[in-house]
Design a protein around this motif. Sequence first.
Motif, PDB file in Angstrom:
ATOM      1  N   UNK A   1       0.795  -1.232   0.000  1.00 52.85           N
ATOM      2  CA  UNK A   1       0.000   0.000   0.000  1.00 52.85           C
ATOM      3  C   UNK A   1       0.816   1.264   0.000  1.00 52.85           C
ATOM      4  N   UNK A   2       2.058   1.207  -0.475  1.00 49.13           N
ATOM      5  CA  UNK A   2       2.946   2.374  -0.534  1.00 49.13           C
ATOM      6  C   UNK A   2       3.648   2.300  -1.876  1.00 49.13           C
ATOM      7  N   UNK A   3       3.282   3.192  -2.818  1.00 49.12           N
ATOM      8  CA  UNK A   3       3.771   2.988  -4.177  1.00 49.12           C
ATOM      9  C   UNK A   3       4.307   4.257  -4.833  1.00 49.12           C
ATOM     10  N   UNK A   4       5.273   4.025  -5.725  1.00 51.78           N
ATOM     11  CA  UNK A   4       5.898   5.070  -6.546  1.00 51.78           C
ATOM     12  C   UNK A   4       4.910   5.411  -7.657  1.00 51.78           C
ATOM     13  N   UNK A   5       4.456   6.671  -7.690  1.00 55.05           N
ATOM     14  CA  UNK A   5       3.341   7.036  -8.569  1.00 55.05           C
ATOM     15  C   UNK A   5       3.779   7.656  -9.893  1.00 55.05           C
TER      16      UNK A   5
ATOM     17  N   UNK B   1      14.035   5.747  -9.941  1.00 56.87           N
ATOM     18  CA  UNK B   1      14.482   7.083  -9.551  1.00 56.87           C
ATOM     19  C   UNK B   1      13.292   7.990  -9.246  1.00 56.87           C
ATOM     20  N   UNK B   2      13.574   9.149  -8.651  1.00 58.03           N
ATOM     21  CA  UNK B   2      12.624  10.246  -8.451  1.00 58.03           C
ATOM     22  C   UNK B   2      11.449   9.835  -7.556  1.00 58.03           C
ATOM     23  N   UNK B   3      11.529  10.195  -6.283  1.00 55.91           N
ATOM     24  CA  UNK B   3      10.531   9.781  -5.302  1.00 55.91           C
ATOM     25  C   UNK B   3       9.684  10.957  -4.808  1.00 55.91           C
ATOM     26  N   UNK B   4       9.480  11.944  -5.695  1.00 58.97           N
ATOM     27  CA  UNK B   4       8.633  13.079  -5.337  1.00 58.97           C
ATOM     28  C   UNK B   4       7.168  12.699  -5.273  1.00 58.97           C
ATOM     29  N   UNK B   5       6.749  11.742  -6.111  1.00 59.26           N
ATOM     30  CA  UNK B   5       5.350  11.321  -6.149  1.00 59.26           C
ATOM     31  C   UNK B   5       5.243   9.891  -5.616  1.00 59.26           C
ATOM     32  N   UNK B   6       5.017   9.781  -4.319  1.00 61.14           N
ATOM     33  CA  UNK B   6       4.818   8.485  -3.668  1.00 61.14           C
ATOM     34  C   UNK B   6       3.495   8.540  -2.924  1.00 61.14           C
ATOM     35  N   UNK B   7       2.673   7.516  -3.104  1.00 65.48           N
ATOM     36  CA  UNK B   7       1.322   7.528  -2.543  1.00 65.48           C
ATOM     37  C   UNK B   7       1.090   6.344  -1.622  1.00 65.48           C
ATOM     38  N   UNK B   8       0.233   6.551  -0.636  1.00 66.83           N
ATOM     39  CA  UNK B   8      -0.259   5.449   0.201  1.00 66.83           C
ATOM     40  C   UNK B   8      -1.672   5.066  -0.251  1.00 66.83           C
ATOM     41  N   UNK B   9      -1.943   3.771  -0.256  1.00 69.14           N
ATOM     42  CA  UNK B   9      -3.272   3.268  -0.607  1.00 69.14           C
ATOM     43  C   UNK B   9      -3.918   2.728   0.664  1.00 69.14           C
ATOM     44  N   UNK B  10      -5.040   3.315   1.125  1.00 72.08           N
ATOM     45  CA  UNK B  10      -5.690   2.824   2.342  1.00 72.08           C
ATOM     46  C   UNK B  10      -6.098   1.358   2.200  1.00 72.08           C
ATOM     47  N   UNK B  11      -6.197   0.674   3.336  1.00 72.09           N
ATOM     48  CA  UNK B  11      -6.483  -0.760   3.321  1.00 72.09           C
ATOM     49  C   UNK B  11      -7.812  -1.075   2.647  1.00 72.09           C
TER      50      UNK B  11
END
Length: 510
Positions: free
Chosen positions: A261-265, A283-293
Motif C-alpha cells: 500500500x505504498x507505491x511510486x506514482x 528514480x525520483x521519489x517526489x510522487x509516492x502515494x499510500x493506498x488505504x487498506x
Amino acid sequence: MSSLYSPRRLWSVFRLLLSFYLLIKKRETFLGVSSLSPDKLASTITELGASFIKLAQVLATRNDFFDESYLNALKTLHDDLPPMSQAAYERVMAKAFPTVPFIRFDSVPIASASIGQVHAAWIDETTKVAVKLRREGIEKRVRADIRILSLFNGFFRPLFSHTTRHSIESVIAEFSSMIVQECSLRHERSNLEKFSSLYKDSGILFPIGYPSLSCDDALVMSFEEGWRFDDRDAILSHGLDIKPLIDQLVRFYTDQMLVKGFFHADPHPGNLLVNGAGKLVLLDFGMVKRVPNDTRIAIIELIKAANERDFESYVSAAKRLGTVAYDAPSAELAEFTERMFDIFGNDALDSGSMQKLAFEVLEQTRNLPFKLPQEAIYILRVSAIIEGLGTTYIENFNGIKDILPILQKNIPRALGMKDSILETVIDEIKRIPGDINAFRHMIERASKGELSVELSPLQYEMIKKEFRAATAPLATVLILALGAMGFWMAGIEEAAYAFLGAAMMRLWYR
C-alpha cells in the motif's frame, strides 16, 4: 508574483478549463467560446508550465472524459523544461550549499524538469553523486496555480452533474496535494528512505541518499547508471532479456499497490533504468502515494471478479472502490462491464483495435455515473504508464489480458495469506483470542443498547444527495408561502393569491 496572475495568463487558464468542461460535457460552445483544438490545448498547457503539465498528465488517464484525439495530444506532454538561468542557478546553489562539499560539480544539468534539475558531482575522486536542485520560486508558483485552479473550478462547478463534479474535484484535490509535496526535496528524501527500507528485498535498486548534504532546495543521492527503460535498442544490443524485467516490474507494482500500500506514482521511462547487470533502477521519489487498506481490498476484489468474469461482483467492488456512484444501476453497469471484458479478452484483436472498440463502448455509456476517488487517480496513471512500457517490447501487451493473470497469483498474498497452509493455520490460531475478545465486547455493547451503525462515505454521500433532492421543493414552497403571507399582510391580495398558487403547484409537482 504579478506575472502569475496577469490577465493574459488568467485568460489562458480560463480557456483551458473551459475546454475541459466542453469536452467532458460534449458541448460545442459556452458563452460563445468553443474548446481549444487538441494541438492548441497541448501548446497552452506547455505555455502555462509545470503545474498544468502535471495536471494534464493525470487527466491523460481519463478516457471517460476525452476522446482519442485529445487523449493522444495530452499524452505527448512531457515534464521536460529548459534549465534555470545562470543567475537563478547560482542563487539556488548558494542557498543550498553555503559551503560547497563537492570537489567537482557539473554546472550543465543532465536532466531538467518542472520541479528541479539534476547535476552530476563528485564528493571525492571515487564517489559520483546526483544533485537535484529545486527551481527558484517553484513552490510559490505552484501555490498560485492551485489558487487559480480552485477559483475557476468554483465557477464551473455548478455546470457539472453531481457525479462528474466530484470526479473532477477529486482530480484537482489529489493533484494539488501531490504537487505541493513534490516541491519539497526534503519530503522526497523521506520518501526515498521509506521506500528503500520497505522494498529492500524486492530486487529493485534505489539511489542512496546523503542526508547531511541535503536540504529542501537540494537532494544529494548516489549516481545510478543505466539506460532508460524505453531505450529498446541500447538494452537489446547489450544482450539483456527485457521480458523477465517487465514481469518483475508488474510483480513489484502489484506488491506496492495491493500488498504494502505504498507505491511510486511516477514510473515513466526517465525514472526507470536498466543497468549493465540487467537490474531495474527506480528514480525520483517526489510522487509516492499510500493506498488505504479498504481501497486495496476493493481493488483486489475488483481484480478477482475481473479474472473470473463475475460482472455483478465487479460492479459491486467498483462501487466500494468509489469508481462508480453508489446509486448507479447495477444491471446496466454489469452489461457495460461484460462488453468491455469481451473486447479485452478477445485474442484476435490487436491493442489498437481493442482501444478503438473500448472508446466506442465508453462513448455509448457516457451518461453512466462513473467517478474517480482520489486514491484511484494515480493507480490508473501508473497502470497506463506500465502498459505503455510493456508495449515497447511485447506486441499487443494489454493490461487486462497480460497483467491480470500475474495479479491473480498475488491475490492470496495481498489478502494477507501466508506462503503455506501451516503458516496460515498458525496465523489464524493466533488471532482467536482477539476475535473472542471483540465478540464479547460486541455482546456487551448490544446488551447496553450502545451498538451503532456506521455509514460508508459513499452511502453518506448518496443519502445526502437524496435528502437535498427531497427537501429542495419544500424549501421553495416555504419561501413562496412566506411571500404570500407577506403580500396578504401588505394588502396586495392578487400577489398573495399568485404566490400561494405557485406554492401549491410546486408542492403538487415536486
